[in-house]
Design a protein around this motif. Sequence first.
Motif, PDB file in Angstrom:
ATOM      1  N   HIS A 255      40.956 -20.027   7.029  1.00  0.00           N
ATOM      2  CA  HIS A 255      41.545 -19.085   7.977  1.00  0.00           C
ATOM      3  C   HIS A 255      40.678 -18.867   9.218  1.00  0.00           C
ATOM      4  O   HIS A 255      41.123 -18.214  10.169  1.00  0.00           O
ATOM      5  CB  HIS A 255      41.820 -17.746   7.281  1.00  0.00           C
ATOM      6  N   LEU A 256      39.457 -19.403   9.212  1.00  0.00           N
ATOM      7  CA  LEU A 256      38.575 -19.383  10.389  1.00  0.00           C
ATOM      8  C   LEU A 256      38.398 -17.977  10.964  1.00  0.00           C
ATOM      9  O   LEU A 256      38.496 -17.761  12.176  1.00  0.00           O
ATOM     10  CB  LEU A 256      39.112 -20.327  11.477  1.00  0.00           C
ATOM     11  N   LYS A 257      38.089 -17.022  10.085  1.00  0.00           N
ATOM     12  CA  LYS A 257      37.900 -15.637  10.527  1.00  0.00           C
ATOM     13  C   LYS A 257      36.477 -15.167  10.264  1.00  0.00           C
ATOM     14  O   LYS A 257      36.242 -14.007   9.948  1.00  0.00           O
ATOM     15  CB  LYS A 257      38.896 -14.716   9.820  1.00  0.00           C
ATOM     16  N   GLY A 258      35.514 -16.056  10.395  1.00  0.00           N
ATOM     17  CA  GLY A 258      34.126 -15.729  10.130  1.00  0.00           C
ATOM     18  C   GLY A 258      33.608 -16.465   8.916  1.00  0.00           C
ATOM     19  O   GLY A 258      34.378 -17.050   8.140  1.00  0.00           O
ATOM     20  N   LEU A 259      32.294 -16.456   8.742  1.00  0.00           N
ATOM     21  CA  LEU A 259      31.660 -17.156   7.628  1.00  0.00           C
ATOM     22  C   LEU A 259      31.534 -16.211   6.434  1.00  0.00           C
ATOM     23  O   LEU A 259      30.990 -15.115   6.558  1.00  0.00           O
ATOM     24  CB  LEU A 259      30.269 -17.662   8.020  1.00  0.00           C
ATOM     25  N   HIS A 260      32.037 -16.645   5.281  1.00  0.00           N
ATOM     26  CA  HIS A 260      31.898 -15.851   4.066  1.00  0.00           C
ATOM     27  C   HIS A 260      30.460 -15.944   3.546  1.00  0.00           C
ATOM     28  O   HIS A 260      29.891 -17.040   3.451  1.00  0.00           O
ATOM     29  CB  HIS A 260      32.850 -16.360   2.984  1.00  0.00           C
ATOM     30  N   GLY A 277      15.626  -0.430  10.450  1.00  0.00           N
ATOM     31  CA  GLY A 277      16.862   0.118   9.905  1.00  0.00           C
ATOM     32  C   GLY A 277      18.005  -0.856  10.081  1.00  0.00           C
ATOM     33  O   GLY A 277      17.871  -1.880  10.749  1.00  0.00           O
ATOM     34  N   PHE A 278      19.144  -0.542   9.463  1.00  0.00           N
ATOM     35  CA  PHE A 278      20.310  -1.415   9.536  1.00  0.00           C
ATOM     36  C   PHE A 278      21.190  -1.040  10.730  1.00  0.00           C
ATOM     37  O   PHE A 278      21.259   0.123  11.119  1.00  0.00           O
ATOM     38  CB  PHE A 278      21.164  -1.296   8.259  1.00  0.00           C
ATOM     39  N   VAL A 279      21.853  -2.027  11.296  1.00  0.00           N
ATOM     40  CA  VAL A 279      22.866  -1.740  12.307  1.00  0.00           C
ATOM     41  C   VAL A 279      24.200  -1.525  11.603  1.00  0.00           C
ATOM     42  O   VAL A 279      24.381  -1.909  10.449  1.00  0.00           O
ATOM     43  CB  VAL A 279      23.000  -2.890  13.339  1.00  0.00           C
ATOM     44  N   LYS A 280      25.142  -0.914  12.288  1.00  0.00           N
ATOM     45  CA  LYS A 280      26.473  -0.711  11.746  1.00  0.00           C
ATOM     46  C   LYS A 280      27.238  -2.038  11.769  1.00  0.00           C
ATOM     47  O   LYS A 280      26.984  -2.901  12.600  1.00  0.00           O
ATOM     48  CB  LYS A 280      27.229   0.333  12.566  1.00  0.00           C
ATOM     49  N   ASP A 281      28.174  -2.193  10.847  1.00  0.00           N
ATOM     50  CA  ASP A 281      29.040  -3.364  10.893  1.00  0.00           C
ATOM     51  C   ASP A 281      29.725  -3.417  12.263  1.00  0.00           C
ATOM     52  O   ASP A 281      30.162  -2.388  12.795  1.00  0.00           O
ATOM     53  CB  ASP A 281      30.107  -3.292   9.798  1.00  0.00           C
ATOM     54  N   GLY A 282      29.790  -4.610  12.815  1.00  0.00           N
ATOM     55  CA  GLY A 282      30.375  -4.777  14.138  1.00  0.00           C
ATOM     56  C   GLY A 282      29.341  -4.831  15.242  1.00  0.00           C
ATOM     57  O   GLY A 282      29.669  -5.176  16.388  1.00  0.00           O
ATOM     58  N   GLU A 283      28.067  -4.487  14.911  1.00  0.00           N
ATOM     59  CA  GLU A 283      26.986  -4.547  15.893  1.00  0.00           C
ATOM     60  C   GLU A 283      26.079  -5.732  15.596  1.00  0.00           C
ATOM     61  O   GLU A 283      25.897  -6.123  14.440  1.00  0.00           O
ATOM     62  CB  GLU A 283      26.166  -3.253  15.875  1.00  0.00           C
ATOM     63  N   CYS A 284      25.502  -6.290  16.642  1.00  0.00           N
ATOM     64  CA  CYS A 284      24.628  -7.456  16.486  1.00  0.00           C
ATOM     65  C   CYS A 284      23.232  -7.035  16.038  1.00  0.00           C
ATOM     66  O   CYS A 284      22.709  -6.007  16.478  1.00  0.00           O
ATOM     67  CB  CYS A 284      24.534  -8.213  17.816  1.00  0.00           C
ATOM     68  N   GLY A 285      22.639  -7.824  15.152  1.00  0.00           N
ATOM     69  CA  GLY A 285      21.279  -7.549  14.699  1.00  0.00           C
ATOM     70  C   GLY A 285      20.662  -8.768  14.054  1.00  0.00           C
ATOM     71  O   GLY A 285      21.271  -9.840  13.986  1.00  0.00           O
ATOM     72  N   ASP A 310      17.305 -15.107  13.003  1.00  0.00           N
ATOM     73  CA  ASP A 310      18.637 -15.385  13.523  1.00  0.00           C
ATOM     74  C   ASP A 310      19.378 -14.067  13.675  1.00  0.00           C
ATOM     75  O   ASP A 310      19.033 -13.069  13.031  1.00  0.00           O
ATOM     76  CB  ASP A 310      19.426 -16.301  12.578  1.00  0.00           C
ATOM     77  N   THR A 311      20.410 -14.060  14.509  1.00  0.00           N
ATOM     78  CA  THR A 311      21.192 -12.844  14.728  1.00  0.00           C
ATOM     79  C   THR A 311      22.657 -13.085  14.369  1.00  0.00           C
ATOM     80  O   THR A 311      23.161 -14.202  14.460  1.00  0.00           O
ATOM     81  CB  THR A 311      21.112 -12.379  16.196  1.00  0.00           C
ATOM     82  N   THR A 312      23.329 -12.013  13.952  1.00  0.00           N
ATOM     83  CA  THR A 312      24.760 -12.106  13.648  1.00  0.00           C
ATOM     84  C   THR A 312      25.385 -10.736  13.718  1.00  0.00           C
ATOM     85  O   THR A 312      24.714  -9.726  13.976  1.00  0.00           O
ATOM     86  CB  THR A 312      24.994 -12.737  12.253  1.00  0.00           C
ATOM     87  N   VAL A 313      26.696 -10.698  13.453  1.00  0.00           N
ATOM     88  CA  VAL A 313      27.473  -9.464  13.374  1.00  0.00           C
ATOM     89  C   VAL A 313      28.289  -9.512  12.091  1.00  0.00           C
ATOM     90  O   VAL A 313      28.919 -10.531  11.797  1.00  0.00           O
ATOM     91  CB  VAL A 313      28.427  -9.339  14.588  1.00  0.00           C
ATOM     92  N   VAL A 314      28.254  -8.433  11.315  1.00  0.00           N
ATOM     93  CA  VAL A 314      29.144  -8.350  10.154  1.00  0.00           C
ATOM     94  C   VAL A 314      30.534  -8.017  10.681  1.00  0.00           C
ATOM     95  O   VAL A 314      30.761  -6.945  11.252  1.00  0.00           O
ATOM     96  CB  VAL A 314      28.679  -7.276   9.146  1.00  0.00           C
ATOM     97  N   LEU A 315      31.472  -8.944  10.503  1.00  0.00           N
ATOM     98  CA  LEU A 315      32.815  -8.771  11.038  1.00  0.00           C
ATOM     99  C   LEU A 315      33.673  -7.890  10.155  1.00  0.00           C
ATOM    100  O   LEU A 315      34.436  -7.051  10.639  1.00  0.00           O
ATOM    101  CB  LEU A 315      33.495 -10.140  11.200  1.00  0.00           C
ATOM    102  N   MET A 327      31.971 -10.551   2.230  1.00  0.00           N
ATOM    103  CA  MET A 327      31.971 -10.200   3.642  1.00  0.00           C
ATOM    104  C   MET A 327      31.912 -11.440   4.529  1.00  0.00           C
ATOM    105  O   MET A 327      31.467 -12.516   4.123  1.00  0.00           O
ATOM    106  CB  MET A 327      30.807  -9.262   3.961  1.00  0.00           C
ATOM    107  N   ARG A 328      32.394 -11.231   5.749  1.00  0.00           N
ATOM    108  CA  ARG A 328      32.405 -12.302   6.737  1.00  0.00           C
ATOM    109  C   ARG A 328      31.535 -11.923   7.919  1.00  0.00           C
ATOM    110  O   ARG A 328      31.515 -10.757   8.340  1.00  0.00           O
ATOM    111  CB  ARG A 328      33.840 -12.566   7.204  1.00  0.00           C
ATOM    112  N   VAL A 329      30.788 -12.907   8.427  1.00  0.00           N
ATOM    113  CA  VAL A 329      29.884 -12.673   9.551  1.00  0.00           C
ATOM    114  C   VAL A 329      30.204 -13.638  10.684  1.00  0.00           C
ATOM    115  O   VAL A 329      30.792 -14.702  10.478  1.00  0.00           O
ATOM    116  CB  VAL A 329      28.397 -12.823   9.140  1.00  0.00           C
ATOM    117  N   LEU A 330      29.782 -13.237  11.869  1.00  0.00           N
ATOM    118  CA  LEU A 330      29.913 -14.087  13.049  1.00  0.00           C
ATOM    119  C   LEU A 330      28.960 -15.266  12.924  1.00  0.00           C
ATOM    120  O   LEU A 330      27.913 -15.168  12.286  1.00  0.00           O
ATOM    121  CB  LEU A 330      29.571 -13.269  14.296  1.00  0.00           C
TER     122      LEU A 330
END
Length: 452
Positions: A255-260, A277-285, A310-315, A327-330
Amino acid sequence: MNLKTKYYNPDIETMERGELDALVEERIKYTVNYAAENSLFYKKWFREHNIKPSDIRSHEDLLELPIISGKTIRENQPPETVDFGFRAVDWKDVFTVHETSGTSGTPKSFFLTWEDWERYAEKYARSFVSQGFGPGDRVVVCASYGMNVGANTMTLAARNIGMTIIPIGKCNFPPRVMTSYKPTSIVGSVFKLISLAKRMKMQGMDPTESSIERLIVGGESFPDESRNYVAEIWGCDVFNTYGSTEGTMCGECSHLKGLHVPEDLVHMDVYDPRMDGFVKDGECGRIVLTTLLPVGARCGNVLLNYDTEDTTVVLDREKCSCGRTHMRVLNPQREAETFWIFETPFNRVDVEKGVFQRENMEYLTGEYEAFLYGGEDEGEVTLRVSLECEDAEKCDRQVIESNFLGSFLKYKRVLEDAYMQGSLDIIFNYVGPGQLEFYHIKGRPKRIVDRR
């Protein structure tokens, strides 16, 4: 595995969120205790900081533990120390030894037991099945079969699924491989897949009419623009995977909606820039990984709070359209490929996105390199982008430059203002095939070089 389903391990992959979170916490507790009992580094660390491993019970409790890095690992192995501080089994239980490339210093050493290999293979097998692979698929693997674990892990995963692997190791294989073995997929980089398609066309073969049904790109981040171009010239879907010797191994589903993320086998936290600390889901870190072991399992290397740089976003953590609940990430980006101009970051992927604008690809091969220079006056910066053209004399340079600038400066107001004011100069250099600088340098191409 039940191959009549679309999952490799359906009970785990479709586990409800509450049950999955409970499983993760159980494995965090076990893994932390395993590290404290079996790793020289963690034995010493817990003792020196007077922290009881039993106090670490949840995801949030990991904040109490040190964040380690590649530097930490190198400082706790020969020649810096007598033994390998992160090895967590006796030598008699080590099945294979691996090293990273060592491009940033002494290679990091990793030790895998057979149990580790089985878990690594499961991660890739889940990814393969989620992308539609199954018995009868024939896959050309262009990744290295050396000290890196990626190609070997894919091969073991394929065995578990019933796939056939064609272990070529490099993407410069003769096109006869396509006609002789009729592979259904290729694992390689964006640029290797583009190059192969061109060589096939030169020999009268149309990639879109080949046996290839899907392509897997691993080992690098890429923008949708380059993915779309590869998909166009091959006439099939292109999937992304993200993996490392440390044990990440995430992959896109059909479905190409992010990496599981295989949450039951590797724990991924996303930290803020200060790493406190952790960032909120939807924010880059920053991606920080923790090995997760099933209760009673062993592993050759245990890592708690490993900074991947490396950096990513929890989608999303909700159920995917494919039915998976993990969960899926950018698509992660390499911190080492992020550069700063006027206190504003940009990544190699941002440059690549500008290059691969669809109209540009009527003239360009997709190969590029960029260089940053300090200006003659303090506070000035020059970004020189070298573009490989099919025919440098026939390029519509105005179109290419307009498309690149529109893409690169979008959402970067500070850089756009600096460009308009003249403190950021972006110049373009057009060359013919084979004339970029990196062609004359051994090793993996370095797409952006900071020469300030």
